[in-house]
Design a protein around this motif. Structure first.
Motif, PDB file in Angstrom:
ATOM      1  N   GLU A 235      42.210  28.794  30.618  1.00  0.00           N
ATOM      2  CA  GLU A 235      41.980  29.755  31.700  1.00  0.00           C
ATOM      3  C   GLU A 235      41.517  29.052  32.972  1.00  0.00           C
ATOM      4  OE1 GLU A 235      39.269  32.859  30.722  1.00  0.00           O
ATOM      5  OE2 GLU A 235      40.485  33.646  29.068  1.00  0.00           O
ATOM      6  N   PHE A 236      41.935  29.619  34.118  1.00  0.00           N
ATOM      7  CA  PHE A 236      41.452  29.175  35.427  1.00  0.00           C
ATOM      8  C   PHE A 236      41.019  30.413  36.194  1.00  0.00           C
ATOM      9  CE2 PHE A 236      44.252  25.886  33.965  1.00  0.00           C
ATOM     10  CZ  PHE A 236      43.615  24.699  34.336  1.00  0.00           C
ATOM     11  N   HIS A 237      39.772  30.425  36.640  1.00  0.00           N
ATOM     12  CA  HIS A 237      39.215  31.589  37.340  1.00  0.00           C
ATOM     13  C   HIS A 237      38.865  31.239  38.777  1.00  0.00           C
ATOM     14  CE1 HIS A 237      37.472  32.963  33.174  1.00  0.00           C
ATOM     15  NE2 HIS A 237      38.801  33.001  33.215  1.00  0.00           N
ATOM     16  N   GLU A 238      39.287  32.066  39.709  1.00  0.00           N
ATOM     17  CA  GLU A 238      38.819  31.968  41.092  1.00  0.00           C
ATOM     18  C   GLU A 238      37.771  33.046  41.361  1.00  0.00           C
ATOM     19  OE1 GLU A 238      42.134  31.762  43.768  1.00  0.00           O
ATOM     20  OE2 GLU A 238      43.015  30.062  42.718  1.00  0.00           O
ATOM     21  N   ILE A 239      37.623  33.961  40.417  1.00  0.00           N
ATOM     22  CA  ILE A 239      36.472  34.858  40.338  1.00  0.00           C
ATOM     23  C   ILE A 239      36.083  34.842  38.868  1.00  0.00           C
ATOM     24  CG2 ILE A 239      38.003  36.887  40.150  1.00  0.00           C
ATOM     25  CD1 ILE A 239      35.709  38.554  41.330  1.00  0.00           C
ATOM     26  N   THR A 240      34.849  34.463  38.583  1.00  0.00           N
ATOM     27  CA  THR A 240      34.438  34.243  37.208  1.00  0.00           C
ATOM     28  C   THR A 240      34.176  35.546  36.463  1.00  0.00           C
ATOM     29  OG1 THR A 240      32.075  34.146  37.711  1.00  0.00           O
ATOM     30  CG2 THR A 240      33.344  32.087  37.948  1.00  0.00           C
ATOM     31  N   ASN A 241      34.105  35.450  35.137  1.00  0.00           N
ATOM     32  CA  ASN A 241      33.746  36.615  34.323  1.00  0.00           C
ATOM     33  C   ASN A 241      32.388  37.158  34.732  1.00  0.00           C
ATOM     34  OD1 ASN A 241      36.095  36.466  32.786  1.00  0.00           O
ATOM     35  ND2 ASN A 241      35.179  35.136  31.253  1.00  0.00           N
ATOM     36  N   ALA A 242      31.441  36.256  34.964  1.00  0.00           N
ATOM     37  CA  ALA A 242      30.090  36.671  35.346  1.00  0.00           C
ATOM     38  C   ALA A 242      30.101  37.427  36.672  1.00  0.00           C
ATOM     39  CB  ALA A 242      29.178  35.453  35.443  1.00  0.00           C
ATOM     40  N   GLN A 243      30.914  36.976  37.613  1.00  0.00           N
ATOM     41  CA  GLN A 243      31.001  37.647  38.912  1.00  0.00           C
ATOM     42  C   GLN A 243      31.598  39.050  38.771  1.00  0.00           C
ATOM     43  OE1 GLN A 243      33.215  34.513  40.893  1.00  0.00           O
ATOM     44  NE2 GLN A 243      31.467  34.027  42.219  1.00  0.00           N
ATOM     45  N   ILE A 244      32.594  39.189  37.904  1.00  0.00           N
ATOM     46  CA  ILE A 244      33.208  40.500  37.687  1.00  0.00           C
ATOM     47  C   ILE A 244      32.205  41.445  37.038  1.00  0.00           C
ATOM     48  CG2 ILE A 244      34.991  41.743  36.387  1.00  0.00           C
ATOM     49  CD1 ILE A 244      36.813  39.336  36.752  1.00  0.00           C
ATOM     50  N   ILE A 245      31.473  40.939  36.041  1.00  0.00           N
ATOM     51  CA  ILE A 245      30.468  41.761  35.365  1.00  0.00           C
ATOM     52  C   ILE A 245      29.384  42.192  36.351  1.00  0.00           C
ATOM     53  CG2 ILE A 245      28.640  41.722  33.619  1.00  0.00           C
ATOM     54  CD1 ILE A 245      30.493  39.872  31.955  1.00  0.00           C
ATOM     55  N   GLU A 246      28.916  41.256  37.166  1.00  0.00           N
ATOM     56  CA  GLU A 246      27.873  41.552  38.142  1.00  0.00           C
ATOM     57  C   GLU A 246      28.364  42.553  39.186  1.00  0.00           C
ATOM     58  OE1 GLU A 246      24.135  41.576  39.609  1.00  0.00           O
ATOM     59  OE2 GLU A 246      24.817  40.541  37.789  1.00  0.00           O
ATOM     60  N   HIS A 247      29.604  42.395  39.622  1.00  0.00           N
ATOM     61  CA  HIS A 247      30.197  43.322  40.595  1.00  0.00           C
ATOM     62  C   HIS A 247      30.199  44.742  40.058  1.00  0.00           C
ATOM     63  CE1 HIS A 247      33.074  45.049  43.460  1.00  0.00           C
ATOM     64  NE2 HIS A 247      33.720  45.531  42.407  1.00  0.00           N
ATOM     65  N   ASN A 248      30.570  44.891  38.794  1.00  0.00           N
ATOM     66  CA  ASN A 248      30.693  46.224  38.212  1.00  0.00           C
ATOM     67  C   ASN A 248      29.355  46.879  37.911  1.00  0.00           C
ATOM     68  OD1 ASN A 248      33.670  47.098  37.479  1.00  0.00           O
ATOM     69  ND2 ASN A 248      33.583  44.882  37.228  1.00  0.00           N
ATOM     70  N   LYS A 249      28.286  46.102  37.951  1.00  0.00           N
ATOM     71  CA  LYS A 249      26.954  46.661  37.730  1.00  0.00           C
ATOM     72  C   LYS A 249      26.379  47.279  39.004  1.00  0.00           C
ATOM     73  CE  LYS A 249      25.496  43.757  33.847  1.00  0.00           C
ATOM     74  NZ  LYS A 249      24.574  42.677  33.397  1.00  0.00           N
ATOM     75  N   LYS A 250      26.946  46.905  40.155  1.00  0.00           N
ATOM     76  CA  LYS A 250      26.447  47.409  41.431  1.00  0.00           C
ATOM     77  C   LYS A 250      26.804  48.884  41.603  1.00  0.00           C
ATOM     78  CE  LYS A 250      26.939  42.908  43.719  1.00  0.00           C
ATOM     79  NZ  LYS A 250      27.679  42.159  44.772  1.00  0.00           N
ATOM     80  N   LYS A 251      25.864  49.634  42.101  1.00  0.00           N
ATOM     81  CA  LYS A 251      26.099  51.054  42.319  1.00  0.00           C
ATOM     82  C   LYS A 251      27.148  51.257  43.411  1.00  0.00           C
ATOM     83  CE  LYS A 251      23.664  55.408  43.103  1.00  0.00           C
ATOM     84  NZ  LYS A 251      22.357  56.061  43.374  1.00  0.00           N
ATOM     85  N   GLY A 252      28.150  52.050  43.121  1.00  0.00           N
ATOM     86  CA  GLY A 252      29.195  52.338  44.089  1.00  0.00           C
ATOM     87  C   GLY A 252      30.199  51.219  44.270  1.00  0.00           C
ATOM     88  N   ALA A 253      30.160  50.212  43.398  1.00  0.00           N
ATOM     89  CA  ALA A 253      31.098  49.086  43.511  1.00  0.00           C
ATOM     90  C   ALA A 253      32.528  49.560  43.281  1.00  0.00           C
ATOM     91  CB  ALA A 253      30.745  48.001  42.504  1.00  0.00           C
ATOM     92  N   LYS A 254      33.460  48.927  43.988  1.00  0.00           N
ATOM     93  CA  LYS A 254      34.872  49.268  43.823  1.00  0.00           C
ATOM     94  C   LYS A 254      35.346  48.954  42.416  1.00  0.00           C
ATOM     95  CE  LYS A 254      37.395  49.214  48.167  1.00  0.00           C
ATOM     96  NZ  LYS A 254      38.566  48.625  48.826  1.00  0.00           N
ATOM     97  N   LYS A 255      36.128  49.870  41.863  1.00  0.00           N
ATOM     98  CA  LYS A 255      36.797  49.581  40.610  1.00  0.00           C
ATOM     99  C   LYS A 255      37.965  48.632  40.909  1.00  0.00           C
ATOM    100  CE  LYS A 255      34.125  52.496  38.501  1.00  0.00           C
ATOM    101  NZ  LYS A 255      33.746  53.470  39.510  1.00  0.00           N
ATOM    102  N   CYS A 256      38.525  48.039  39.871  1.00  0.00           N
ATOM    103  CA  CYS A 256      39.586  47.039  40.078  1.00  0.00           C
ATOM    104  C   CYS A 256      40.795  47.301  39.200  1.00  0.00           C
ATOM    105  CB  CYS A 256      39.058  45.635  39.789  1.00  0.00           C
ATOM    106  SG  CYS A 256      37.814  45.053  40.944  1.00  0.00           S
ATOM    107  N   ILE A 257      41.955  47.004  39.756  1.00  0.00           N
ATOM    108  CA  ILE A 257      43.175  46.873  38.971  1.00  0.00           C
ATOM    109  C   ILE A 257      43.367  45.384  38.731  1.00  0.00           C
ATOM    110  CG2 ILE A 257      45.696  47.023  39.026  1.00  0.00           C
ATOM    111  CD1 ILE A 257      45.423  49.587  40.655  1.00  0.00           C
ATOM    112  N   ILE A 258      43.340  44.971  37.464  1.00  0.00           N
ATOM    113  CA  ILE A 258      43.667  43.585  37.140  1.00  0.00           C
ATOM    114  C   ILE A 258      45.171  43.549  36.968  1.00  0.00           C
ATOM    115  CG2 ILE A 258      43.373  41.688  35.513  1.00  0.00           C
ATOM    116  CD1 ILE A 258      40.730  44.381  35.749  1.00  0.00           C
ATOM    117  N   ALA A 259      45.861  43.015  37.977  1.00  0.00           N
ATOM    118  CA  ALA A 259      47.322  43.057  38.045  1.00  0.00           C
ATOM    119  C   ALA A 259      47.898  41.836  37.344  1.00  0.00           C
ATOM    120  CB  ALA A 259      47.773  43.102  39.499  1.00  0.00           C
TER     121      ALA A 259
END
Length: 327
Positions: free
Chosen positions: A93-117
């Motif tokens: 795997e190669f990440h330009e946004i890490t798993n930890a960053q995605i998890i942290e983003h989704n914990k924020k109130k009102g954070a945008k949901k994402c389509i993983i395309a």
């Protein structure tokens, strides 16, 4: 900043673990191959009660039981036991946004949901499956959009359902985005079943030029997009691209055609798979996007997919001389 994860080193993998990974992968491909004829034979035997009434019911029992289980059952914990597949495919795997960053983003109130395309689809997305196996358990709660036919076919829906499937219809995806946290994001295979028939070991093709609905949906719903390229998805299996089964697959939007891998059997080839994930694209929220808005962000998505391909293709030996074609 890129993050690299080396998931397997074949020189250090035991023969037993390699064979176990191959067997696990073959279960999924064999399910796609053998489920349609099994269901057809079951129906015929039940109609004619052959060889006996009880015998026909016994033969069809797995299909009957599957139909009684009305929806696929996701298993975020048990997915982890499929880890030998990572070694069989020498997964990376190669990440330009890490798993930890995605998890942290989704914990924020009102954070945008994402389509993983995700692209390309391939015959069966073993690269996508490996990504789910390797992901932290929290990220395994992300649903994957699937065609309605896959969600309804007995046995197939249960086997593939462990990865967490949800109907790919726009109305259902809108409901999905209303969920809190990571459960409000969704993985979508942009090319769908049409891309399956572009699969080739020689040329990399994406069915993308006319696929703009996901951009329109993201803009309308205020959802961001994370592009992911799945290297090797089109090479581990080869699909039969013509004939009545291929036509039926296109109509049902599900793979019911014949395909093969190693030794012309439904054994996926043991070839390197690489999951390359780009950053969030930063889509705005436009409740009523114009065609100009949709075309603008679709073009940016295509550019990002091409960048991921050119950046990471060197990591996969058979991709070094490949070019990407968008159709």
């Amino acid at each position: 900043q890129n993050q690299q994860k080396v998931m397997g080193n074949r020189q250090k993998v035991s023969t037993f673990r390699w064979m176990l990974g191959m067997s696990m992968a073959t279960v999924f491909s064999s399910t796609y191959i053998f489920t349609p004829p099994y269901l057809l034979i079951s129906i015929i035997l039940l109609i004619f009660q052959y060889p006996t009434r009880n015998g026909s019911i016994l033969f069809a029992a797995p299909a009957i039981l599957s139909m009684l289980l009305t929806s696929p059952v996701q298993s975020t914990k048990w997915i982890g036991y499929l880890a030998p597949m990572l070694d069989y495919f020498d997964y990376e795997e190669f990440h330009e946004i890490t798993n930890a960053q995605i998890i942290e983003h989704n914990k924020k109130k009102g954070a945008k949901k994402c389509i993983i395309a995700l692209q390309p689809h391939g015959v069966i997305s073993f690269c996508g499956m490996c990504a789910m196996v390797n992901a932290p358990e929290e990220l395994r709660h992300t649903k994957t959009a699937a065609a309605s036919a896959v969600m309804k076919v007995p046995i197939l829906k249960n086997v593939m359902g462990i990865f967490g499937l949800t109907d790919a219809s726009a109305s259902n995806l809108r409901k999905q985005f209303r969920n809190e946290g990571i459960k409000g994001s969704v993985c979508i295979y942009i090319g769908g079943i049409a891309e399956l028939f572009l699969s080739s070991r020689k040329v990399e093709k994406l069915y993308l030029s006319k696929r703009k609905g996901f951009i329109k949906l993201a803009l309308r719903e205020g959802v961001d997009i994370i592009p992911v390229y799945l290297f090797g998805n089109t090479s581990v299996l080869t699909v039969l691209k013509s004939g009545p089964l291929a036509q039926l697959s296109r109509k049902l939007q599900a793979s019911v055609t014949y395909f093969w891998g190693a030794y012309y059997l439904p054994i996926p080839r043991s070839e390197k798979l690489v999951y390359a994930r780009g950053p969030m694209m930063g889509l705005p929220h436009i409740p009523n996007p114009t065609n100009e808005d949709i075309n603008k962000w679709h073009a940016k998505y295509c550019e990002e997919v091409n960048r991921l391909f050119e950046t990471y293709k060197e990591k996969v030996p058979m991709y070094k001389n490949k070019t990407l074609q968008i159709e």
